[in-house]
Design an enzyme around this catalytic site. Structure first.
Site, PDB file in Angstrom:
ATOM      1  N   HIS A 192      44.899 -67.212 -42.555  1.00 10.19           N
ATOM      2  CA  HIS A 192      44.001 -66.421 -43.400  1.00 10.19           C
ATOM      3  C   HIS A 192      44.415 -64.956 -43.506  1.00 10.19           C
ATOM      4  O   HIS A 192      43.968 -64.246 -44.387  1.00 10.19           O
ATOM      5  CB  HIS A 192      42.543 -66.542 -42.921  1.00 10.19           C
ATOM      6  CG  HIS A 192      42.214 -65.829 -41.664  1.00 10.19           C
ATOM      7  ND1 HIS A 192      42.173 -66.461 -40.442  1.00 10.19           N
ATOM      8  CD2 HIS A 192      41.884 -64.538 -41.420  1.00 10.19           C
ATOM      9  CE1 HIS A 192      41.821 -65.593 -39.511  1.00 10.19           C
ATOM     10  NE2 HIS A 192      41.644 -64.417 -40.076  1.00 10.19           N
TER      11      HIS A 192
ATOM     12  N   ASP B 208      45.077 -72.922 -39.227  1.00 10.70           N
ATOM     13  CA  ASP B 208      44.951 -71.473 -39.401  1.00 10.70           C
ATOM     14  C   ASP B 208      46.083 -70.735 -38.694  1.00 10.70           C
ATOM     15  O   ASP B 208      45.877 -69.728 -38.020  1.00 10.70           O
ATOM     16  CB  ASP B 208      43.600 -70.951 -38.913  1.00 10.70           C
ATOM     17  CG  ASP B 208      43.317 -69.544 -39.453  1.00 10.70           C
ATOM     18  OD1 ASP B 208      43.931 -69.169 -40.463  1.00 10.70           O
ATOM     19  OD2 ASP B 208      42.495 -68.834 -38.844  1.00 10.70           O
TER      20      ASP B 208
ATOM     21  N   SER C 152      42.776 -60.455 -36.272  1.00  9.64           N
ATOM     22  CA  SER C 152      43.273 -61.803 -36.551  1.00  9.64           C
ATOM     23  C   SER C 152      44.784 -61.879 -36.504  1.00  9.64           C
ATOM     24  O   SER C 152      45.484 -61.043 -37.066  1.00  9.64           O
ATOM     25  CB  SER C 152      42.814 -62.273 -37.924  1.00  9.64           C
ATOM     26  OG  SER C 152      41.520 -62.768 -37.870  1.00  9.64           O
TER      27      SER C 152
END
Length: 494
Positions: A222, A255, A337
């Site tokens: 992402h 992910d 992230s």
């Protein structure tokens, strides 16, 4: 609760140091004694877990994650009672929600919507510890003042001088390799802040770390999703050196993504990968990332839990990401992230990916911030995925070849009567069919892991590799059975 992917959610902090205290100096016969100061962190389904978790990733314009209900993850995944998605892929679109830059989402229709993580118990206050430290500092100050007076008095009687000389320097500061400062000093040069921008100018900020000397950087899917189709991607090291980069491969379900630096330097130092299977609850953790765009930020905490089912979405509404996550209270925020979660020795044990959040807000961006519930993809799983992406450019997923219900339940994962899009609920000739599983069977365990829902089953299956043999415990007609299943494989996200 909603899960938010940091930055753009696959559905904490040390005590303050004591305040310096100046030690009073007693008056000397001829001159005043010197005074000195003292005293001075399967497809198509998503795992169930805690609410309010969103993938942690890019700051700015980041993918919006679905609202998480029950499933610990970035986003909730809509349940299907009459027609459950086939576990082989693709999963049904998760409901929209915060994914990094949005606020928390909540509401019906998500993965495990009725599942709620137990309310946190009030923790012990730190007042006692802080007070004890402050008292110690005051006592030390008093002793120091007394010694200063005695030295001044003796000196005066023998030489007539009351001056006490201060040391020219306090000695060298040594930061051992095992300290947080030591680990950070070694790891920071091998982390990068990633800027991803789509062709329309949308994008955000995330983090990544050096995987090998060839210039491959591991991060979250992402984080780079905006730059996959013709967008722009850059990676900046703590030195300020910036490199253009390209996406080598990305895995929506896991992910995980791998990018490669263009004109990579020859002195890259890959971070050492640890063994996430050997991590224990209570182990120290160190997270590195760019929360809210603040590059090269280091925070600390512990492993709060293992095997936490988490689901998230990139905001596209078409697919979801699942993980059986490491939970940590190290502060993780939008922009963390893709960054490394390290153990006390500096080994990478996970990829920071999601947080659980209570609502919007934080640093003037409207994004939710850390409340001490962060989630990381275990490095053992991420390493396998990264290697496949570098080798083939596409992810490979393990599967059992059965469609399970996404309805919220604490009973297990029930094989549905109908698969996704009208397909058979049991894939002909697939692993489940060969093992004798049938529609209506309720899977309650995979090896020693308790399965409380379809999403949890998918998260656990994806911790394995195709070809692995697992033991499935299921119920049929009120009786419990066990069977060995050799997992099949599916290549690609579509």
């Amino acid at each position: 609760m909603s899960t938010e992917n940091e930055g753009t959610a696959v559905p904490p902090a040390p005590s303050a140091p004591p305040v310096p205290v100046d030690a009073p100096a007693a008056p000397a016969p001829q001159a005043q004694a010197p005074q000195g100061p003292y005293g001075q962190d399967a497809q198509g389904q998503a795992p169930q877990g805690s609410q309010g978790q969103a993938p942690q990733g890019s700051q700015g314009q980041a993918p919006q994650g679905s609202q998480g209900q029950g499933a610990s993850g970035d986003a909730g995944h809509p349940g299907a009672s009459s027609s459950a998605p086939d576990p082989s892929w693709p999963p049904p679109p998760p409901p929209t929600g915060p994914y990094g830059d949005g606020g928390s989402g909540s509401g019906p229709g998500g993965w495990g919507s009725s599942y709620q993580q137990p309310a946190p118990k009030s923790g012990r206050g730190r007042g006692g510890l802080v007070a004890a430290v402050l008292v110690a500092a005051l006592v030390a100050g008093g002793i120091g003042g007394g010694l200063g007076y005695v030295l001044a008095k003796d000196n005066d009687e023998s030489t007539g001088s009351t001056t006490v000389s201060a040391s020219a320097n306090g000695g060298d500061v040594k930061r051992d390799p095992g300290t947080t400062a030591g680990v950070a000093a070694k790891a920071l040069p091998s982390t990068v802040t990633i800027q991803a921008e789509s062709t329309s100018g949308e994008g955000g900020t995330g983090t990544g770390f050096v995987f090998d000397k060839q210039g491959h950087i591991v991060t979250n899917n992402h984080v780079v999703a905006d730059a996959v189709d013709g967008g722009k991607l850059t990676a900046t090291f703590p030195t300020g050196k910036k490199y253009d980069a390209e996406v080598v491969g990305h895995a929506q379900g896991y992910d995980v993504a791998v990018i490669k630096l263009k004109d990579a330097p020859s002195d890259l130092k890959p971070l050492t990968l640890g063994d996430s299977d050997k991590v224990a609850v209570g182990d120290s953790t160190i997270a590195i990332g760019a929360p809210f765009g603040l590059s090269d930020t280091v925070t600390t905490g512990i492993i709060s839990a293992k095997n936490r089912p988490v689901a998230s979405s990139d905001g596209s509404g078409s697919q979801a990401s699942y993980m059986s996550a490491l939970q940590t209270d190290a502060s993780i925020n939008p922009g963390n992230s893709g960054g490394p979660l390290l153990d006390a020795q500096g080994n990478v044990i996970g990829i920071n990916s999601a947080i659980q959040s209570t609502g919007n807000g934080g640093f003037g961006t409207g994004q939710s911030g850390s409340i001490g519930l962060g989630f990381a993809i275990p490095i053992n799983q991420a390493k396998y995925v990264a290697q496949e992406l570098i080798k083939n450019g596409k992810p490979v997923y393990a599967k059992i070849g059965a469609s399970v219900s996404l309805d919220d339940s604490s009973e297990g994962a029930q094989i549905t009567d109908q698969g996704a899009g009208g397909a058979a609920p049991i894939e002909p000739g697939g692993p489940a069919a060969k093992a004798g599983l049938k529609p209506g069977d309720v899977i309650t365990k995979l090896d020693d892991r308790v399965i409380d829902s379809g999403p949890t089953l998918i998260g656990e299956i994806w911790t394995h590799q195709p070809g692995d043999k697992v033991t499935i415990t299921y119920e049929r007609g009120g009786k419990q059975h066990t069977v060995d299943v050799t997992l099949g494989s599916r290549v690609g996200d579509n």
